[in-house]
Design an enzyme around this catalytic site. Structure first.
Site, mmCIF file in Angstrom:
data_model
loop_
_atom_site.group_PDB
_atom_site.id
_atom_site.type_symbol
_atom_site.label_atom_id
_atom_site.label_comp_id
_atom_site.label_asym_id
_atom_site.label_seq_id
_atom_site.Cartn_x
_atom_site.Cartn_y
_atom_site.Cartn_z
ATOM 1 N N LYS A 16 41.864 44.053 30.349
ATOM 2 C CA LYS A 16 41.400 45.080 29.400
ATOM 3 C C LYS A 16 42.574 45.807 28.744
ATOM 4 O O LYS A 16 42.590 46.013 27.537
ATOM 5 C CB LYS A 16 40.490 46.101 30.107
ATOM 6 N N ARG A 87 32.435 53.559 34.046
ATOM 7 C CA ARG A 87 32.552 52.790 35.285
ATOM 8 C C ARG A 87 31.322 52.929 36.167
ATOM 9 O O ARG A 87 31.270 52.337 37.239
ATOM 10 C CB ARG A 87 33.772 53.258 36.063
ATOM 11 N N ARG A 121 50.832 42.365 38.948
ATOM 12 C CA ARG A 121 50.993 43.208 37.746
ATOM 13 C C ARG A 121 52.216 44.109 37.869
ATOM 14 O O ARG A 121 52.471 44.698 38.913
ATOM 15 C CB ARG A 121 49.745 44.068 37.534
ATOM 16 N N ARG A 150 52.193 49.477 40.198
ATOM 17 C CA ARG A 150 51.308 50.633 40.392
ATOM 18 C C ARG A 150 51.002 50.819 41.871
ATOM 19 O O ARG A 150 50.862 49.861 42.604
ATOM 20 C CB ARG A 150 49.999 50.416 39.618
HETATM 21 P P1 ADP Z 1 42.150 48.889 36.422
HETATM 22 O O1 ADP Z 1 43.426 48.279 36.003
HETATM 23 O O2 ADP Z 1 41.762 48.674 37.822
HETATM 24 O O3 ADP Z 1 41.033 48.585 35.490
HETATM 25 P P2 ADP Z 1 42.463 51.704 35.681
HETATM 26 O O4 ADP Z 1 43.842 51.947 35.254
HETATM 27 O O5 ADP Z 1 41.388 51.628 34.650
HETATM 28 O O6 ADP Z 1 42.456 50.418 36.585
HETATM 29 O O7 ADP Z 1 42.015 52.790 36.753
HETATM 30 C C1 ADP Z 1 42.804 53.125 37.866
HETATM 31 C C2 ADP Z 1 42.060 54.139 38.728
HETATM 32 O O8 ADP Z 1 41.802 55.335 37.959
HETATM 33 C C3 ADP Z 1 40.684 53.702 39.213
HETATM 34 O O9 ADP Z 1 40.762 52.930 40.407
HETATM 35 C C4 ADP Z 1 39.986 55.055 39.446
HETATM 36 O O10 ADP Z 1 40.456 55.683 40.639
HETATM 37 C C5 ADP Z 1 40.516 55.877 38.282
HETATM 38 N N1 ADP Z 1 39.645 55.760 37.082
HETATM 39 C C6 ADP Z 1 39.966 55.210 35.882
HETATM 40 N N2 ADP Z 1 38.937 55.274 35.024
HETATM 41 C C7 ADP Z 1 37.928 55.897 35.693
HETATM 42 C C8 ADP Z 1 36.580 56.238 35.364
HETATM 43 N N3 ADP Z 1 36.056 55.960 34.160
HETATM 44 N N4 ADP Z 1 35.845 56.861 36.316
HETATM 45 C C9 ADP Z 1 36.351 57.170 37.515
HETATM 46 N N5 ADP Z 1 37.591 56.854 37.904
HETATM 47 C C10 ADP Z 1 38.384 56.228 37.004
HETATM 48 P P1 ADP Z 2 43.013 45.523 33.362
HETATM 49 O O1 ADP Z 2 43.426 46.575 32.347
HETATM 50 O O2 ADP Z 2 41.679 44.920 33.027
HETATM 51 O O3 ADP Z 2 43.106 45.995 34.762
HETATM 52 P P2 ADP Z 2 45.553 44.193 32.640
HETATM 53 O O4 ADP Z 2 45.504 44.020 31.162
HETATM 54 O O5 ADP Z 2 46.412 45.278 33.182
HETATM 55 O O6 ADP Z 2 44.050 44.314 33.224
HETATM 56 O O7 ADP Z 2 45.989 42.781 33.273
HETATM 57 C C1 ADP Z 2 46.141 42.612 34.673
HETATM 58 C C2 ADP Z 2 47.323 41.653 34.943
HETATM 59 O O8 ADP Z 2 46.967 40.339 34.506
HETATM 60 C C3 ADP Z 2 48.609 42.015 34.207
HETATM 61 O O9 ADP Z 2 49.692 41.710 35.046
HETATM 62 C C4 ADP Z 2 48.604 41.113 32.968
HETATM 63 O O10 ADP Z 2 49.921 40.781 32.566
HETATM 64 C C5 ADP Z 2 47.871 39.876 33.483
HETATM 65 N N1 ADP Z 2 47.018 39.239 32.465
HETATM 66 C C6 ADP Z 2 46.282 39.831 31.499
HETATM 67 N N2 ADP Z 2 45.595 38.909 30.780
HETATM 68 C C7 ADP Z 2 45.893 37.701 31.324
HETATM 69 C C8 ADP Z 2 45.490 36.342 31.043
HETATM 70 N N3 ADP Z 2 44.610 36.051 30.066
HETATM 71 N N4 ADP Z 2 46.007 35.371 31.819
HETATM 72 C C9 ADP Z 2 46.882 35.650 32.839
HETATM 73 N N5 ADP Z 2 47.290 36.901 33.141
HETATM 74 C C10 ADP Z 2 46.810 37.913 32.408
#
Ligand code: ADP
Ligand code: ADP
Length: 205
Positions: A16, A87, A121, A150
């Site tokens: 995402k 979420r 990541r 992270r």
């Molecule tokens: P991911 O890469 O897992 O999609 P995010 O960066 O979106 O992670 O979120 C990291 C953390 O921030 C989540 O595990 C949660 O603790 C918190 N968080 C993010 N967005 C939300 C939301 N919409 N509602 C509640 N907690 C959130």
């Molecule tokens: P989210 O925001 O949904 O948690 P991220 O965009 O941070 O996901 O991506 C999670 C990890 O996967 C990162 O290390 C990113 O570089 C990698 N990644 C993202 N898209 C792809 C893909 N299509 N194929 C392989 N790795 C990917």
């Protein structure tokens, strides 16, 4: 549609954040991400405690805290790509009350691949750019040397975040699917192929 309102749904690690960057750049819209907003305010005191406590455990930060972040951001933006919110169903209901979306996309990726993506990541603390130890490292050694992992991308927390996704966020995806508003994209493709599909979904909306 010059300023689309795009919602990107999907499990942690689905891509995402990576794809939101493409949307923001190509369409000139705001990238609204609750994860980044919360990470920048981890120690903010709220009546529910600090975001840090929830995030480090892989749990959801309470709804009032995230709802407020999203309302402020979307009310200021013409178009946006929203990532990491809603979420759970109650956040989805809140979102329905404050804005109308043009495109709702689910990036679908299997569990094994999600664990591999999340534990590998890495993030550039200076630019926020997202990388991966196996799939996508920067060419510049200076950038590679400063990458960080992270706190919540460790195996135990990843497992809990995937459980929380199944329990709370999967129903949100089903809700939009039942309403006939959801576009599903195979998120296991290469980042370039995912982007081709996503761009087509936005342009078709
Ligand atoms: P991911 O890469 O897992 O999609 P995010 O960066 O979106 O992670 O979120 C990291 C953390 O921030 C989540 O595990 C949660 O603790 C918190 N968080 C993010 N967005 C939300 C939301 N919409 N509602 C509640 N907690 C959130
Ligand atoms: P989210 O925001 O949904 O948690 P991220 O965009 O941070 O996901 O991506 C999670 C990890 O996967 C990162 O290390 C990113 O570089 C990698 N990644 C993202 N898209 C792809 C893909 N299509 N194929 C392989 N790795 C990917």
């Amino acid at each position: 549609m010059s300023q689309p309102k795009v919602l990107l749904l999907g499990p942690p690690g689905a891509g995402k954040g990576t794809q939101s960057g493409n949307v923001a750049e190509t369409y000139g819209v705001e990238h609204v991400t609750t994860g980044d907003a919360l990470r920048a305010n981890k120690d903010m005191e709220t009546e529910h405690g600090t975001p840090r406590e929830y995030m480090e455990a892989g749990e959801l930060v309470p709804d009032p805290v995230v709802n407020e972040i999203v309302e402020a951001a979307v009310s200021e933006a013409d178009g946006f790509v929203l990532d990491g919110y809603p979420r759970n169903l109650s956040q989805a209901e809140y979102l329905d009350g404050i804005t109308a979306l043009d495109v709702i996309v689910s990036l679908d990726v299997g569990r094994e691949e999600l664990v591999r993506r999340l534990t590998g990541r890495r993030v550039d603390p200076e630019t926020g750019e997202i990388y991966h130890t196996e799939f996508d490292m920067p060419d510049d050694d200076a950038v590679a040397d400063r990458l960080v992992q992270r706190d919540d991308d460790t195996e135990d927390t990843v497992r809990e975040r995937l459980r929380v996704f199944e329990e709370n966020t999967q129903p949100v995806i089903e809700h939009y699917e039942e309403a006939g508003e959801l576009v599903r994209i195979d998120g296991e493709q290469s980042p370039e192929a995912v982007w081709t599909d996503l761009k087509a979904a936005i342009d078709d909306a």
